[in-house]
Design a protein around this motif. Structure first.
Motif, PDB file in Angstrom:
ATOM      1  N   PHE A 382       0.846  -1.183   0.000  1.00 38.74           N
ATOM      2  CA  PHE A 382       0.000   0.000   0.000  1.00 38.74           C
ATOM      3  C   PHE A 382       0.887   1.240   0.000  1.00 38.74           C
ATOM      4  CE2 PHE A 382       0.612  -0.753   4.568  1.00 38.74           C
ATOM      5  CZ  PHE A 382       0.986   0.506   5.016  1.00 38.74           C
ATOM      6  N   SER A 383       0.278   2.351  -0.322  1.00 35.13           N
ATOM      7  CA  SER A 383       0.911   3.659  -0.205  1.00 35.13           C
ATOM      8  C   SER A 383      -0.069   4.564   0.533  1.00 35.13           C
ATOM      9  CB  SER A 383       1.232   4.257  -1.581  1.00 35.13           C
ATOM     10  OG  SER A 383       2.234   3.502  -2.231  1.00 35.13           O
ATOM     11  N   TYR A 384       0.468   5.382   1.423  1.00 35.11           N
ATOM     12  CA  TYR A 384      -0.381   6.270   2.184  1.00 35.11           C
ATOM     13  C   TYR A 384       0.082   7.709   1.978  1.00 35.11           C
ATOM     14  CZ  TYR A 384      -2.487   8.770   6.094  1.00 35.11           C
ATOM     15  OH  TYR A 384      -3.180   9.672   6.859  1.00 35.11           O
ATOM     16  N   GLY A 401       1.133  -4.123  15.532  1.00 34.50           N
ATOM     17  CA  GLY A 401       1.357  -3.987  14.097  1.00 34.50           C
ATOM     18  C   GLY A 401       0.936  -2.655  13.522  1.00 34.50           C
ATOM     19  N   ASN A 402       0.440  -1.735  14.360  1.00 29.78           N
ATOM     20  CA  ASN A 402       0.078  -0.409  13.866  1.00 29.78           C
ATOM     21  C   ASN A 402       1.336   0.365  13.474  1.00 29.78           C
ATOM     22  OD1 ASN A 402      -2.816  -0.563  14.370  1.00 29.78           O
ATOM     23  ND2 ASN A 402      -2.280  -0.502  16.545  1.00 29.78           N
ATOM     24  N   LYS A 415      -1.438   7.554  12.724  1.00 28.32           N
ATOM     25  CA  LYS A 415      -1.462   6.148  13.128  1.00 28.32           C
ATOM     26  C   LYS A 415      -2.219   5.346  12.077  1.00 28.32           C
ATOM     27  CE  LYS A 415      -3.115   3.091  16.828  1.00 28.32           C
ATOM     28  NZ  LYS A 415      -3.804   3.016  18.153  1.00 28.32           N
ATOM     29  N   LEU A 416      -1.536   4.366  11.459  1.00 32.10           N
ATOM     30  CA  LEU A 416      -2.119   3.534  10.411  1.00 32.10           C
ATOM     31  C   LEU A 416      -2.236   2.094  10.892  1.00 32.10           C
ATOM     32  CD1 LEU A 416       0.067   4.732   7.375  1.00 32.10           C
ATOM     33  CD2 LEU A 416      -1.983   5.823   8.305  1.00 32.10           C
ATOM     34  N   LEU A 422      -5.895   4.658   7.735  1.00 33.96           N
ATOM     35  CA  LEU A 422      -5.715   5.653   8.786  1.00 33.96           C
ATOM     36  C   LEU A 422      -6.586   5.308   9.992  1.00 33.96           C
ATOM     37  CD1 LEU A 422      -4.539   8.386   9.757  1.00 33.96           C
ATOM     38  CD2 LEU A 422      -6.557   9.481   8.725  1.00 33.96           C
ATOM     39  N   VAL A 423      -5.967   5.225  11.157  1.00 29.59           N
ATOM     40  CA  VAL A 423      -6.675   4.940  12.403  1.00 29.59           C
ATOM     41  C   VAL A 423      -6.889   6.222  13.194  1.00 29.59           C
ATOM     42  CG1 VAL A 423      -6.593   3.689  14.593  1.00 29.59           C
ATOM     43  CG2 VAL A 423      -5.742   2.597  12.506  1.00 29.59           C
TER      44      VAL A 423
END
Length: 462
Positions: A382-384, A401-402, A415-416, A422-423
């Motif tokens: 993925f890319s963010y 694992g975040n 925080k992903l 996105l969290v």
């Protein structure tokens, strides 16, 4: 009366006639043994008597008059008696005691061996398995642990406090011995508390989730002045290590965040990463084609390894590999710095700033305004990107694992989830020009190179 045959020869099954008697040894000797007796240093000066000249009625024995098979050791002048060997009793008691000790040593050795095997199996599951696998493994090992506990109880019951007691002969008549030696055995008792593991229980602890952080203090660097910290890490023993690009120094703080010392780097240090399970760390340079190996305990650079090209960037370490970004690719090295393989990043044209390895083995790297995640083979995951991500610095992960992304300009932390969703966005007004960050080993604290890398700010997490 002296013997008629040579005693040393009798021991060999021979019966030559004896001609001499040694009064010290109490043995009859043939002519050959007499000569040997005279030649030996220990018996050279013994008194030898011709057997034919010894009266037949004389007693030349060294043994007790009551116990003819035992040599006497004592003569009691009060009772006018030759006493048989108390040392003989001591020898017999010693043999009995030593036999018991040897049995206990063998039982202890067997117990230690079996315990070691179970311990290694459980340690492997603890380090490499899940909580559920650990629970099942301990549950299956319960019968073995119960058996070990029973053996421990048996060993405890076999331990005794041994003392020797002399029992005097109190007979009013004529004594034939002084008395005897008896062994007194008293069972010992030990406090034995069974280990919690025998109940096959594993404490269930939830994964620590970070939702906010609060400023505690800035580390007092004493007389040292920071001018641009771009790399930070923490070792297994909670030593905080960070490198300053401009001062060209590596700094060390103890587990209580107290500054300890610094050393000079041979080139401008960009990033630093501690090698898990060791007392070593590796340092990358921004413009130089080298990585340096740092001995954390001795506070010294032990060696440097040349890379294939200059311009190294972020560096990350697992228990098996070193990952380092070099322009449009990632080099994978072994823990000695030898190149194992290269991961090509063809889709990227910009310089890669930082890199991290997630708990699942995926690799994250920052590229100015975006974060990219690939597998260990280089396949994109993925890319963010976000309007709030304008100058992404490094990324770190928690035990769930975040993924946490630090942005320089927006002064916040994204925080992903492990799949790039996105969290949360965590903002703290104490951030100003943050360059790099890392968690403490237990995730209770967050260390940030704050103020454009001129100070290390410590935050508590919640």
């Amino acid at each position: 009366m002296a013997a008629k045959h040579c005693k040393p020869c009798n021991a060999l099954g021979l019966t030559p006639k004896a001609f001499r008697w040694c009064t010290e040894c109490g043995e009859a000797l043939c002519s050959e043994c007499t000569e040997s007796h005279k030649d030996l240093n220990m018996s050279r000066h013994h008194h030898l008597v011709e057997i034919d000249k010894i009266p037949e009625t004389i007693n030349l024995s060294n043994n007790c008059s009551k116990h003819q098979h035992l040599p006497f050791d004592y003569f009691c002048v009060d009772h006018d008696v030759i006493c048989y060997s108390l040392l003989k009793q001591l020898s017999e008691l010693k043999g009995k005691y030593e036999a018991g000790i040897k049995r206990q040593e063998k039982d202890l050795g067997d117990l230690v061996t079996s315990t070691k095997g179970v311990k290694e199996e459980l340690a492997f599951v603890r380090d490499n398995g899940s909580d559920q696998q650990a629970f099942v493994s301990i549950h299956l090992s319960k019968p073995v642990l119960d058996e070990m506990e029973d053996k421990v109880w048996q060993l405890i019951e076999s331990f005794e406090d041994v003392s020797l007691v002399f029992v005097e002969n109190i007979s009013k008549g004529k004594n034939t011995d002084l008395g005897s030696i008896e062994m007194k055995e008293t069972p010992l008792s030990f406090l034995f508390i069974p280990y919690k593991q025998r109940q096959a229980q594993v404490p269930v602890t939830g994964k620590r989730q970070i939702s906010s952080f609060t400023h505690l203090y800035d580390i007092d660097m004493k007389r040292e002045k920071l001018d641009g910290v771009t790399g930070i890490t923490i070792s297994d023993d909670n030593t905080l290590i960070f490198g300053d690009l401009n001062t060209r120094k590596i700094y060390f703080c103890d587990e209580y965040d107290i500054y300890q010392s610094s050393i000079k780097s041979s080139f401008e240090p960009w990033d630093v990463a501690a090698i898990p399970g060791t007392n070593m760390a590796v340092i990358s340079g921004r413009k130089n084609p080298y990585i340096q190996f740092l001995d954390i305990g001795r506070r010294m650079i032990t060696k440097k390894v040349k890379l294939e090209q200059s311009g190294s960037g972020g560096i990350a370490v697992t228990k098996d590999n070193i990952y380092i970004t070099i322009k449009h690719k990632i080099q994978v090295l072994d823990l000695n710095g030898k190149l194992k393989r290269t991961i090509s990043l063809k889709q990227e044209q910009n310089i890669n700033w930082y890199i991290s390895v997630c708990p699942n083995g995926n690799i994250c790297y920052s590229n100015e305004n975006a974060i990219h995640c690939i597998t260990s083979d280089g396949c994109p995951m993925f890319s963010y990107a976000s309007s709030d991500i304008r100058y992404a610095r490094n990324t770190i992960t928690d035990d769930a694992g975040n993924i946490y992304v630090l942005d320089y300009y927006s002064r916040n932390i994204h925080k992903l989830s492990s799949n790039g969703t996105l969290v949360d966005k965590i903002f703290n007004d104490r951030l100003s020009g943050p360059l790099v960050f890392c968690f403490s080993k237990n995730l209770s604290k967050l260390y940030i190179a704050n103020g454009f890398g001129t100070k290390i700010s410590v935050f508590t997490t919640s």
